[in-house]
Design an enzyme around this catalytic site. Structure first.
Site, PDB file in Angstrom:
ATOM      1  N   SER A 101       0.809  -1.221   0.000  1.00  0.00           N
ATOM      2  CA  SER A 101       0.000   0.000   0.000  1.00  0.00           C
ATOM      3  C   SER A 101       0.841   1.270   0.000  1.00  0.00           C
ATOM      4  O   SER A 101       0.287   2.369   0.054  1.00  0.00           O
ATOM      5  CB  SER A 101      -0.907  -0.003   1.230  1.00  0.00           C
ATOM      6  OG  SER A 101      -0.136  -0.352   2.372  1.00  0.00           O
ATOM      7  N   THR A 206      -1.977   3.028   4.277  1.00  0.00           N
ATOM      8  CA  THR A 206      -1.037   4.167   4.181  1.00  0.00           C
ATOM      9  C   THR A 206      -0.240   4.339   5.458  1.00  0.00           C
ATOM     10  O   THR A 206      -0.782   4.164   6.544  1.00  0.00           O
ATOM     11  CB  THR A 206      -1.861   5.462   3.977  1.00  0.00           C
ATOM     12  OG1 THR A 206      -2.451   5.402   2.701  1.00  0.00           O
ATOM     13  CG2 THR A 206      -1.021   6.712   4.101  1.00  0.00           C
ATOM     14  N   THR A 224       1.800   7.009   0.358  1.00  0.00           N
ATOM     15  CA  THR A 224       0.927   5.895  -0.022  1.00  0.00           C
ATOM     16  C   THR A 224       0.954   5.637  -1.526  1.00  0.00           C
ATOM     17  O   THR A 224       1.310   6.522  -2.307  1.00  0.00           O
ATOM     18  CB  THR A 224      -0.536   6.228   0.370  1.00  0.00           C
ATOM     19  OG1 THR A 224      -1.347   5.064   0.268  1.00  0.00           O
ATOM     20  CG2 THR A 224      -1.131   7.301  -0.523  1.00  0.00           C
ATOM     21  N   ARG A 234      -6.741   8.910 -10.085  1.00  0.00           N
ATOM     22  CA  ARG A 234      -7.320   9.179  -8.760  1.00  0.00           C
ATOM     23  C   ARG A 234      -6.224   9.614  -7.773  1.00  0.00           C
ATOM     24  O   ARG A 234      -5.168   9.011  -7.672  1.00  0.00           O
ATOM     25  CB  ARG A 234      -8.018   7.919  -8.246  1.00  0.00           C
ATOM     26  CG  ARG A 234      -8.707   8.087  -6.879  1.00  0.00           C
ATOM     27  CD  ARG A 234      -7.846   7.602  -5.736  1.00  0.00           C
ATOM     28  NE  ARG A 234      -8.555   7.607  -4.451  1.00  0.00           N
ATOM     29  CZ  ARG A 234      -7.963   7.393  -3.285  1.00  0.00           C
ATOM     30  NH1 ARG A 234      -6.669   7.158  -3.232  1.00  0.00           N
ATOM     31  NH2 ARG A 234      -8.660   7.412  -2.176  1.00  0.00           N
ATOM     32  N   THR A 257      -5.486   7.513   7.869  1.00  0.00           N
ATOM     33  CA  THR A 257      -5.380   6.417   6.914  1.00  0.00           C
ATOM     34  C   THR A 257      -6.802   5.933   6.646  1.00  0.00           C
ATOM     35  O   THR A 257      -7.704   6.158   7.437  1.00  0.00           O
ATOM     36  CB  THR A 257      -4.501   5.278   7.460  1.00  0.00           C
ATOM     37  OG1 THR A 257      -4.433   4.228   6.489  1.00  0.00           O
ATOM     38  CG2 THR A 257      -5.050   4.705   8.746  1.00  0.00           C
ATOM     39  N   GLY A 258      -6.991   5.287   5.513  1.00  0.00           N
ATOM     40  CA  GLY A 258      -8.320   4.782   5.197  1.00  0.00           C
ATOM     41  C   GLY A 258      -8.849   5.381   3.911  1.00  0.00           C
ATOM     42  O   GLY A 258      -8.074   5.829   3.069  1.00  0.00           O
TER      43      GLY A 258
HETATM   44  N1  ASP Z   1      -5.821   7.132   2.482  1.00  0.00           N
HETATM   45  C1  ASP Z   1      -5.316   6.442   1.340  1.00  0.00           C
HETATM   46  C2  ASP Z   1      -6.023   6.882   0.104  1.00  0.00           C
HETATM   47  O1  ASP Z   1      -7.214   7.101   0.132  1.00  0.00           O
HETATM   48  C3  ASP Z   1      -5.455   4.972   1.446  1.00  0.00           C
HETATM   49  C4  ASP Z   1      -4.802   4.364   2.653  1.00  0.00           C
HETATM   50  O2  ASP Z   1      -4.963   4.839   3.761  1.00  0.00           O
HETATM   51  O3  ASP Z   1      -4.078   3.386   2.469  1.00  0.00           O
HETATM   52  O4  ASP Z   1      -5.396   6.957  -0.926  1.00  0.00           O
END
Ligand code: ASP
Length: 348
Positions: A101, A206, A224, A234, A257-258
């Site tokens: 990731s 991330t 990330t 994106r 993160t998320g």
């Molecule tokens: N926050 C990151 C994203 O939306 C994803 C992740 O937390 O791994 O790109």
């Protein structure tokens, strides 16, 4: 050791503006309100990590943050700057091909391209970011170069890549055999549900890292490869100052993160720092930021966001929508991984 503390917060103009439910998740109860001046008694858990001022600490999202913390700690223990610590720390994760990731070995987008997002912020409020960067293993260091060597905050795409090359960063193929295999597997079905962690739990991990150095200064970094198999082009929250990361040296720092779309729409990290400015603990502020997402999303059970915050005194707080979010902490005494409380459990 976990302890409890109570403190009073006066509901002045700033607090009143936040509305009456602002501390509903901080186990608050209203005190008698005289002459129109509201006071609230906040009874909260002081999380592990609180320590005497001047003691360095570093925290990171997820269990892979443990290795990143170790590298950052080496900088902090030598009396180094928090900004150097977080850059050094997250570079460990960027270079690790087993972490799907972040950086090298990160899962590609739906077209097979690894595209990277990163930002960092220092104790003076300086910030640098790169978005949709390809072929460069250490986007966090490119973000730092944007901050220090250009008049801008963010460079994206081909412009960011060209700048990185001009700065001497080597280009390389970031797609490993293993991530290529996973992408091919995914391509067979093209089941595109990036927001659902239930259908795709490996979707987001991330690394965001916050550090407090011996001089009492805060910095943070986030890096990330974004949501696995995302649409080409994106960009998530991770390079967005205020969304995935915010640092105010007078108050504290926060990171995320998320599912980045939800973090961006609620400007999560900025919100958390502002709530801390109003008197909330890092923990309560993270909970409130999660609550803002939950309130706007009837399908919140399919969304994961985890927040992590560190105030200028070294207190740490964290909260997530779903279970299984962890943060790693390193200070002079210990290295530990904490399972973070979540909104889904609180709902039962
Ligand atoms: N926050 C990151 C994203 O939306 C994803 C992740 O937390 O791994 O790109």
């Amino acid at each position: 050791m976990t302890t409890r503390r109570k403190f009073l917060i006066g509901a002045g103009a700033g607090l009143a503006a936040l509305g009456t439910r602002k501390f509903s998740l901080a186990q608050s109860r209203d005190l008698p309100q005289g002459s129109g001046v509201g006071l609230q008694l906040i009874d909260e858990i002081v999380p592990p990590g609180a320590q005497p001022a001047g003691t360095p600490v570093v925290v990171s999202t997820w269990n892979h943050g443990t290795a990143a913390n170790e590298a950052a700690w080496n900088v902090l223990a030598d009396g180094g700057r928090a900004l150097d610590a977080v850059e050094t720390g997250v570079r460990v994760t960027e270079a690790d091909p087993s972490i799907s990731s972040v950086g090298y070995g990160g899962f590609p987008d739906r077209d097979g391209h690894v595209t990277l997002d990163s930002c960092l912020m220092d104790e003076h409020g300086n910030a640098g970011a790169v978005a949709f960067l390809q072929d460069i293993k250490h986007p966090v260091s490119v973000a730092r170069a944007v901050m220090e060597k250009t008049p801008h905050v963010m460079l994206a795409g081909e412009g960011a890549r060209r700048f990185a090359v001009e700065q001497g960063f080597p280009t390389e193929d970031l797609l490993t055999d293993s991530s290529r295999r996973e992408w091919k597997k995914w391509s067979a079905e093209k089941h595109y549900t990036p927001w659902s962690q239930q259908s795709n739990p490996a979707n987001h991990d991330t690394i965001s890292q916050l550090a407090l150095d011996r001089h009492g200064n805060l910095s943070g970094a986030c890096t990330t490869s974004g949501l696995a198999f995302k649409m080409h082009g994106r960009v998530g929250d991770s390079p967005i100052i205020g969304a995935a990361l915010y640092v105010d040296n007078d108050i504290g720092a926060a990171c995320a993160t998320g599912v980045g779309e939800e973090v961006m729409k609620t400007v999560g990290s900025f919100l958390i720092v502002e709530l801390m400015r109003q008197g909330m603990s890092p923990n309560a502020a993270c909970r409130e930021a999660v609550e803002r997402i939950v309130q706007k999303n009837p399908d919140w059970r399919n969304i994961q966001v985890g927040y992590l915050a560190l105030d200028r005194a070294g207190n740490v707080g964290s909260y997530a929508i779903q279970p299984n979010f962890q943060y790693a902490l390193r200070n002079g005494d210990r290295t530990e991984l904490t399972n973070v409380a979540d909104r889904a459990a609180a709902d039962h």
